[in-house]
Motif scaffolding. Structure first.
Motif, PDB file in Angstrom:
ATOM      1  N   ARG A   8       0.854  -1.186   0.000  1.00 54.24           N
ATOM      2  CA  ARG A   8       0.000   0.000   0.000  1.00 54.24           C
ATOM      3  C   ARG A   8       0.894   1.242   0.000  1.00 54.24           C
ATOM      4  N   LEU A   9       0.613   2.192  -0.872  1.00 52.73           N
ATOM      5  CA  LEU A   9       1.431   3.393  -0.988  1.00 52.73           C
ATOM      6  C   LEU A   9       1.483   4.179   0.318  1.00 52.73           C
ATOM      7  N   SER A  10       0.370   4.305   1.017  1.00 54.38           N
ATOM      8  CA  SER A  10       0.311   5.177   2.188  1.00 54.38           C
ATOM      9  C   SER A  10       1.149   4.706   3.364  1.00 54.38           C
ATOM     10  N   ASP A  11       1.310   3.392   3.541  1.00 52.23           N
ATOM     11  CA  ASP A  11       2.050   2.908   4.712  1.00 52.23           C
ATOM     12  C   ASP A  11       2.988   1.733   4.437  1.00 52.23           C
ATOM     13  N   ASP A  21     -12.316  -4.817  -6.599  1.00 54.13           N
ATOM     14  CA  ASP A  21     -10.971  -4.259  -6.798  1.00 54.13           C
ATOM     15  C   ASP A  21     -10.532  -3.356  -5.654  1.00 54.13           C
ATOM     16  N   ARG A  22     -11.069  -3.596  -4.481  1.00 52.48           N
ATOM     17  CA  ARG A  22     -10.648  -2.794  -3.325  1.00 52.48           C
ATOM     18  C   ARG A  22      -9.461  -3.459  -2.647  1.00 52.48           C
ATOM     19  N   PRO A  23      -8.590  -2.674  -1.997  1.00 56.07           N
ATOM     20  CA  PRO A  23      -7.466  -3.258  -1.279  1.00 56.07           C
ATOM     21  C   PRO A  23      -7.936  -3.888   0.032  1.00 56.07           C
ATOM     22  N   VAL A  24      -7.430  -5.080   0.312  1.00 54.19           N
ATOM     23  CA  VAL A  24      -7.742  -5.766   1.571  1.00 54.19           C
ATOM     24  C   VAL A  24      -6.438  -6.178   2.234  1.00 54.19           C
ATOM     25  N   ASP A  25      -6.464  -6.303   3.555  1.00 58.38           N
ATOM     26  CA  ASP A  25      -5.256  -6.602   4.329  1.00 58.38           C
ATOM     27  C   ASP A  25      -4.987  -8.089   4.512  1.00 58.38           C
ATOM     28  N   SER A  26      -5.966  -8.922   4.276  1.00 57.40           N
ATOM     29  CA  SER A  26      -5.840 -10.348   4.561  1.00 57.40           C
ATOM     30  C   SER A  26      -5.894 -11.169   3.284  1.00 57.40           C
ATOM     31  N   VAL A  27      -5.019 -12.169   3.197  1.00 54.16           N
ATOM     32  CA  VAL A  27      -5.035 -13.060   2.042  1.00 54.16           C
ATOM     33  C   VAL A  27      -6.367 -13.809   1.964  1.00 54.16           C
ATOM     34  N   ALA A  28      -7.008 -14.010   3.103  1.00 57.74           N
ATOM     35  CA  ALA A  28      -8.305 -14.696   3.134  1.00 57.74           C
ATOM     36  C   ALA A  28      -9.385 -13.877   2.433  1.00 57.74           C
ATOM     37  N   ARG A  48      -3.814   1.705 -10.551  1.00 53.91           N
ATOM     38  CA  ARG A  48      -4.133   2.511  -9.358  1.00 53.91           C
ATOM     39  C   ARG A  48      -2.875   2.692  -8.507  1.00 53.91           C
ATOM     40  N   PRO A  49      -1.845   3.391  -9.037  1.00 57.95           N
ATOM     41  CA  PRO A  49      -0.582   3.520  -8.308  1.00 57.95           C
ATOM     42  C   PRO A  49      -0.693   4.332  -7.024  1.00 57.95           C
ATOM     43  N   GLU A  50      -1.799   5.031  -6.855  1.00 54.28           N
ATOM     44  CA  GLU A  50      -2.001   5.785  -5.609  1.00 54.28           C
ATOM     45  C   GLU A  50      -2.355   4.860  -4.440  1.00 54.28           C
ATOM     46  N   VAL A  51      -2.621   3.583  -4.750  1.00 49.22           N
ATOM     47  CA  VAL A  51      -2.947   2.588  -3.723  1.00 49.22           C
ATOM     48  C   VAL A  51      -1.988   1.408  -3.790  1.00 49.22           C
ATOM     49  N   PHE A  52      -1.881   0.791  -4.956  1.00 50.89           N
ATOM     50  CA  PHE A  52      -1.127  -0.456  -5.139  1.00 50.89           C
ATOM     51  C   PHE A  52       0.269  -0.169  -5.697  1.00 50.89           C
ATOM     52  N   VAL A  53       1.308  -0.480  -4.930  1.00 50.42           N
ATOM     53  CA  VAL A  53       2.686  -0.300  -5.374  1.00 50.42           C
ATOM     54  C   VAL A  53       3.216  -1.640  -5.878  1.00 50.42           C
TER      55      VAL A  53
END
Length: 91
Positions: A8-11, A21-28, A48-53
């Motif tokens: 994630r770009l922000s952190d 197509d939303r970012p999620v924190d868990s592989v599940a 979406r480079p502002e989210v996905f690096v």
């Protein structure tokens, strides 16, 4: 089956491509794609480079990492390895 992973770009945390197509924190929570859909999903995340690096594809079976990068992905999914002392003592 394959999932899309990135940082994630922000952190800098590891994220996956989830429903809608939303970012999620868990592989599940990641959406698993067949070979035909995996590259298209990776391209959508890359758009979406502002989210996905640096999004890339990882092989999974039942949302568990498989293949040659299995160990690397297990370590990545556990979070940062620097400054994570279990004893609590400064390094």
């Amino acid at each position: 089956m394959r999932i899309v992973t990135a940082n994630r770009l922000s952190d800098g945390r590891v994220i996956y491509l989830g429903d809608g197509d939303r970012p999620v924190d868990s592989v599940a929570e990641a959406v698993a794609f067949d070979d035909d859909g995996a590259e298209a999903a990776r391209a959508r995340a890359a758009g979406r480079p502002e989210v996905f690096v640096n999004p890339y594809l990882v092989e999974v079976a039942d949302h568990a990492f498989v293949g040659r990068d299995r160990l690397k992905e297990l370590i990545r999914s556990a979070g940062p390895t620097v400054g994570n002392s279990l004893s609590g003592a400064p390094v």
